[in-house]
Design a protein around this motif. Structure first.
Motif, PDB file in Angstrom:
ATOM      1  N   ALA A  15     -24.212  -8.966  30.324  1.00 35.56           N
ATOM      2  CA  ALA A  15     -24.172  -8.011  31.435  1.00 35.56           C
ATOM      3  C   ALA A  15     -24.854  -8.579  32.671  1.00 35.56           C
ATOM      4  CB  ALA A  15     -24.840  -6.704  31.020  1.00 35.56           C
ATOM      5  N   GLY A  16     -25.845  -9.436  32.464  1.00 38.56           N
ATOM      6  CA  GLY A  16     -26.540 -10.061  33.587  1.00 38.56           C
ATOM      7  C   GLY A  16     -25.668 -11.027  34.360  1.00 38.56           C
ATOM      8  N   THR A  17     -24.576 -11.487  33.750  1.00 38.43           N
ATOM      9  CA  THR A  17     -23.653 -12.382  34.452  1.00 38.43           C
ATOM     10  C   THR A  17     -22.558 -11.610  35.190  1.00 38.43           C
ATOM     11  OG1 THR A  17     -22.189 -12.615  32.525  1.00 38.43           O
ATOM     12  CG2 THR A  17     -24.047 -14.149  32.693  1.00 38.43           C
ATOM     13  N   GLY A  18     -22.608 -10.274  35.132  1.00 37.08           N
ATOM     14  CA  GLY A  18     -21.643  -9.460  35.863  1.00 37.08           C
ATOM     15  C   GLY A  18     -20.491  -8.927  35.043  1.00 37.08           C
ATOM     16  N   LEU A  19     -20.490  -9.158  33.719  1.00 34.44           N
ATOM     17  CA  LEU A  19     -19.401  -8.659  32.877  1.00 34.44           C
ATOM     18  C   LEU A  19     -19.625  -7.176  32.574  1.00 34.44           C
ATOM     19  CD1 LEU A  19     -19.044 -11.608  30.343  1.00 34.44           C
ATOM     20  CD2 LEU A  19     -17.613 -11.112  32.329  1.00 34.44           C
ATOM     21  N   PRO A  20     -18.643  -6.306  32.832  1.00 37.95           N
ATOM     22  CA  PRO A  20     -18.804  -4.873  32.567  1.00 37.95           C
ATOM     23  C   PRO A  20     -18.799  -4.571  31.074  1.00 37.95           C
ATOM     24  CG  PRO A  20     -16.582  -5.326  33.313  1.00 37.95           C
ATOM     25  CD  PRO A  20     -17.339  -6.612  33.453  1.00 37.95           C
ATOM     26  N   SER A  21     -19.391  -3.444  30.725  1.00 31.82           N
ATOM     27  CA  SER A  21     -19.536  -3.089  29.315  1.00 31.82           C
ATOM     28  C   SER A  21     -18.186  -2.884  28.633  1.00 31.82           C
ATOM     29  CB  SER A  21     -20.389  -1.827  29.172  1.00 31.82           C
ATOM     30  OG  SER A  21     -19.799  -0.742  29.879  1.00 31.82           O
ATOM     31  N   THR A  22     -17.230  -2.266  29.325  1.00 34.74           N
ATOM     32  CA  THR A  22     -15.925  -2.025  28.704  1.00 34.74           C
ATOM     33  C   THR A  22     -15.203  -3.331  28.383  1.00 34.74           C
ATOM     34  OG1 THR A  22     -15.023  -1.763  30.949  1.00 34.74           O
ATOM     35  CG2 THR A  22     -15.584   0.235  29.739  1.00 34.74           C
ATOM     36  N   GLU A  23     -15.398  -4.334  29.233  1.00 34.64           N
ATOM     37  CA  GLU A  23     -14.770  -5.630  28.961  1.00 34.64           C
ATOM     38  C   GLU A  23     -15.412  -6.290  27.750  1.00 34.64           C
ATOM     39  OE1 GLU A  23     -13.805  -9.916  31.157  1.00 34.64           O
ATOM     40  OE2 GLU A  23     -14.809  -8.305  32.240  1.00 34.64           O
ATOM     41  N   LEU A  24     -16.731  -6.131  27.608  1.00 32.30           N
ATOM     42  CA  LEU A  24     -17.414  -6.689  26.441  1.00 32.30           C
ATOM     43  C   LEU A  24     -16.930  -6.018  25.157  1.00 32.30           C
ATOM     44  CD1 LEU A  24     -21.064  -6.999  27.812  1.00 32.30           C
ATOM     45  CD2 LEU A  24     -19.449  -8.856  27.362  1.00 32.30           C
ATOM     46  N   VAL A  25     -16.740  -4.704  25.207  1.00 34.24           N
ATOM     47  CA  VAL A  25     -16.209  -3.991  24.044  1.00 34.24           C
ATOM     48  C   VAL A  25     -14.809  -4.514  23.708  1.00 34.24           C
ATOM     49  CG1 VAL A  25     -15.467  -1.750  23.147  1.00 34.24           C
ATOM     50  CG2 VAL A  25     -17.566  -1.912  24.484  1.00 34.24           C
ATOM     51  N   PHE A  26     -13.976  -4.699  24.744  1.00 32.71           N
ATOM     52  CA  PHE A  26     -12.619  -5.179  24.535  1.00 32.71           C
ATOM     53  C   PHE A  26     -12.609  -6.570  23.902  1.00 32.71           C
ATOM     54  CE2 PHE A  26      -9.027  -7.691  26.123  1.00 32.71           C
ATOM     55  CZ  PHE A  26      -7.959  -6.942  25.647  1.00 32.71           C
ATOM     56  N   LEU A  27     -13.400  -7.487  24.468  1.00 35.27           N
ATOM     57  CA  LEU A  27     -13.423  -8.856  23.954  1.00 35.27           C
ATOM     58  C   LEU A  27     -13.947  -8.902  22.526  1.00 35.27           C
ATOM     59  CD1 LEU A  27     -14.733 -10.729  27.124  1.00 35.27           C
ATOM     60  CD2 LEU A  27     -12.407 -10.763  26.187  1.00 35.27           C
ATOM     61  N   ARG A  28     -14.972  -8.102  22.245  1.00 36.08           N
ATOM     62  CA  ARG A  28     -15.496  -8.081  20.878  1.00 36.08           C
ATOM     63  C   ARG A  28     -14.474  -7.502  19.913  1.00 36.08           C
ATOM     64  NH1 ARG A  28     -19.765  -3.993  18.091  1.00 36.08           N
ATOM     65  NH2 ARG A  28     -18.824  -4.319  16.058  1.00 36.08           N
ATOM     66  N   ALA A  29     -13.781  -6.437  20.316  1.00 32.09           N
ATOM     67  CA  ALA A  29     -12.784  -5.818  19.445  1.00 32.09           C
ATOM     68  C   ALA A  29     -11.617  -6.767  19.185  1.00 32.09           C
ATOM     69  CB  ALA A  29     -12.282  -4.517  20.065  1.00 32.09           C
ATOM     70  N   VAL A  30     -11.182  -7.495  20.214  1.00 28.01           N
ATOM     71  CA  VAL A  30     -10.085  -8.461  20.031  1.00 28.01           C
ATOM     72  C   VAL A  30     -10.524  -9.574  19.089  1.00 28.01           C
ATOM     73  CG1 VAL A  30      -8.709 -10.219  21.201  1.00 28.01           C
ATOM     74  CG2 VAL A  30      -8.970  -7.955  22.232  1.00 28.01           C
ATOM     75  N   PHE A  31     -11.736 -10.104  19.278  1.00 20.73           N
ATOM     76  CA  PHE A  31     -12.267 -11.166  18.417  1.00 20.73           C
ATOM     77  C   PHE A  31     -12.341 -10.672  16.971  1.00 20.73           C
ATOM     78  CE2 PHE A  31     -15.776 -13.291  16.287  1.00 20.73           C
ATOM     79  CZ  PHE A  31     -15.581 -14.628  16.592  1.00 20.73           C
ATOM     80  N   GLN A  32     -12.904  -9.486  16.787  1.00 16.01           N
ATOM     81  CA  GLN A  32     -13.060  -8.935  15.446  1.00 16.01           C
ATOM     82  C   GLN A  32     -11.705  -8.644  14.812  1.00 16.01           C
ATOM     83  OE1 GLN A  32     -16.156  -5.944  14.914  1.00 16.01           O
ATOM     84  NE2 GLN A  32     -14.729  -4.649  13.790  1.00 16.01           N
ATOM     85  N   GLY A  33     -10.775  -8.103  15.606  1.00 20.62           N
ATOM     86  CA  GLY A  33      -9.458  -7.802  15.075  1.00 20.62           C
ATOM     87  C   GLY A  33      -8.694  -9.053  14.670  1.00 20.62           C
ATOM     88  N   ALA A  34      -8.802 -10.117  15.466  1.00 21.18           N
ATOM     89  CA  ALA A  34      -8.088 -11.357  15.157  1.00 21.18           C
ATOM     90  C   ALA A  34      -8.584 -11.970  13.850  1.00 21.18           C
ATOM     91  CB  ALA A  34      -8.251 -12.349  16.307  1.00 21.18           C
ATOM     92  N   ILE A  35      -9.906 -12.025  13.692  1.00 19.21           N
ATOM     93  CA  ILE A  35     -10.461 -12.581  12.454  1.00 19.21           C
ATOM     94  C   ILE A  35     -10.080 -11.712  11.259  1.00 19.21           C
ATOM     95  CG2 ILE A  35     -12.619 -13.025  11.222  1.00 19.21           C
ATOM     96  CD1 ILE A  35     -13.828 -13.985  13.775  1.00 19.21           C
TER      97      ILE A  35
END
Length: 333
Positions: A15-35
């Motif tokens: 978040a300190g680098t400017g990434l919004p929370s919803t984008e972090l949720v999305f990226l984590r969900a995509v990573f988790q779903g792919a694995i």
């Protein structure tokens, strides 16, 4: 709980680098779903691969889907509460999940409600309040401002309602995981359900909200995102695996130990000096875990004693039957 707290550290860095929370949720969900999808191609549910029944059998499907929907919505409540309320208030209200779950598990799952459970849940909630120091109990800070027309107060009131709703969602997640486990759900199916709804909710909130998504701009940012996704996915797998087989009430109490780990990282990584109330709060949460551990040891001892007693009774019964048979043969001769 420890892995979730490490994920929180990476979220703070990302978040300190400017990434919004919803984008972090999305990226984590995509990573988790792919694995999870890859893993589903290797494991079977009876006669077919899990990949062909990602939401489980008809018997367990409703619980798996509900777990993903409630968990995803609870995640949204968590992020809204964090942004709409002072951090201490949000953490304290969201940490009421163990208390709600202990009673809900007794009512809906038939789990035994013991004094140790109530004591552990109470100690856990008191510890969370002492650590987070909510402003509705400790008073308002001087730097907390509100608009003259009262709009800030209205937003905060709604935020408190959302935080309470989030604690009930957390309760629902633990109960649904337990029901899904009893219905034969596989851990990967529960993990995939959350990933699917995580992608859906993050896209909807991201599109409707005011946050602007952007790709990570450096290798360091990607490293933070990878930390969020990796630690979060492993923690989520362990949570769902344990939630299937462990009592919902006890699972929620142990899960709440994340707040202790989070403040430990705050002190070690971010050099935050703890208050006396924080130390007492940590002691309360540790006490709740000790109560659970003691009860678990006692339950195992009682179970082993019962098994030994049954084995001795069975052996005695077999010996008596043998003697009776010998006497019967003797009398016949």
């Amino acid at each position: 709980a420890m892995l979730f707290s490490i994920m929180g550290v990476f979220i703070k860095f990302a978040a300190g680098t400017g990434l919004p929370s919803t984008e972090l949720v999305f990226l984590r969900a995509v990573f988790q779903g792919a694995i999870t999808i890859v893993a589903m191609t290797q494991y079977t549910d009876g006669s077919q691969k899990l990949i062909w029944c990602p939401f489980g059998s008809p018997r367990a499907r409703r619980f798996i889907v509900a777990r993903g929907a409630v968990g995803g919505f609870g995640f949204c409540c968590f992020f809204y509460a964090i942004t709409a309320l002072p951090l201490g208030d949000a953490v304290a209200l969201l940490s009421l999940t163990p208390v709600v779950t202990v009673f809900a598990a007794a009512i809906f799952l038939g789990e035994t409600l013991r004094p140790a459970h109530l004591g552990a849940a109470a100690a856990c909630s008191i510890g969370a309040i002492l650590i987070s120091r909510p402003r509705f109990l400790y008073g308002m800070d001087d730097d907390l401002s509100s608009s003259p027309d009262g709009s800030a107060r209205t937003r905060n009131n709604f935020g408190y309602l959302v935080a309470l709703l989030g604690s009930f969602c957390g309760c629902g997640v633990f109960c649904l995981m337990r029901l899904a486990g009893k219905s034969g759900a596989h851990t990967l199916q529960l993990v995939f359900s959350w990933a699917a709804f995580g992608v859906f909710y993050s896209l909807v909130i991201g599109l409707l909200g005011s946050q602007v998504w952007q790709w990570p701009s450096s290798l360091q940012s990607w490293g933070f995102v990878l930390g969020v996704a990796a630690f979060g996915s492993v923690a989520h797998f362990l949570l769902n695996y344990a939630g299937r087989i462990a009592p919902a009430g006890l699972s929620s109490i142990v899960r709440s130990s994340q707040i202790v780990w989070s403040y430990a990282w705050e002190m070690i990584i971010f050099s935050q000096v703890p208050r006396i109330s924080t130390i007492i709060g940590v002691a309360c949460i540790c006490t709740s875990l000790v109560l659970i551990a003691i009860e678990k040891v006692q339950d195992n001892k009682a179970k082993n004693d019962a098994e030994i007693k049954n084995a001795l009774l069975q052996k005695q019964s077999d010996e008596e039957n043998t003697v009776q048979l010998q006497e019967s043969y003797g009398s016949t001769d």
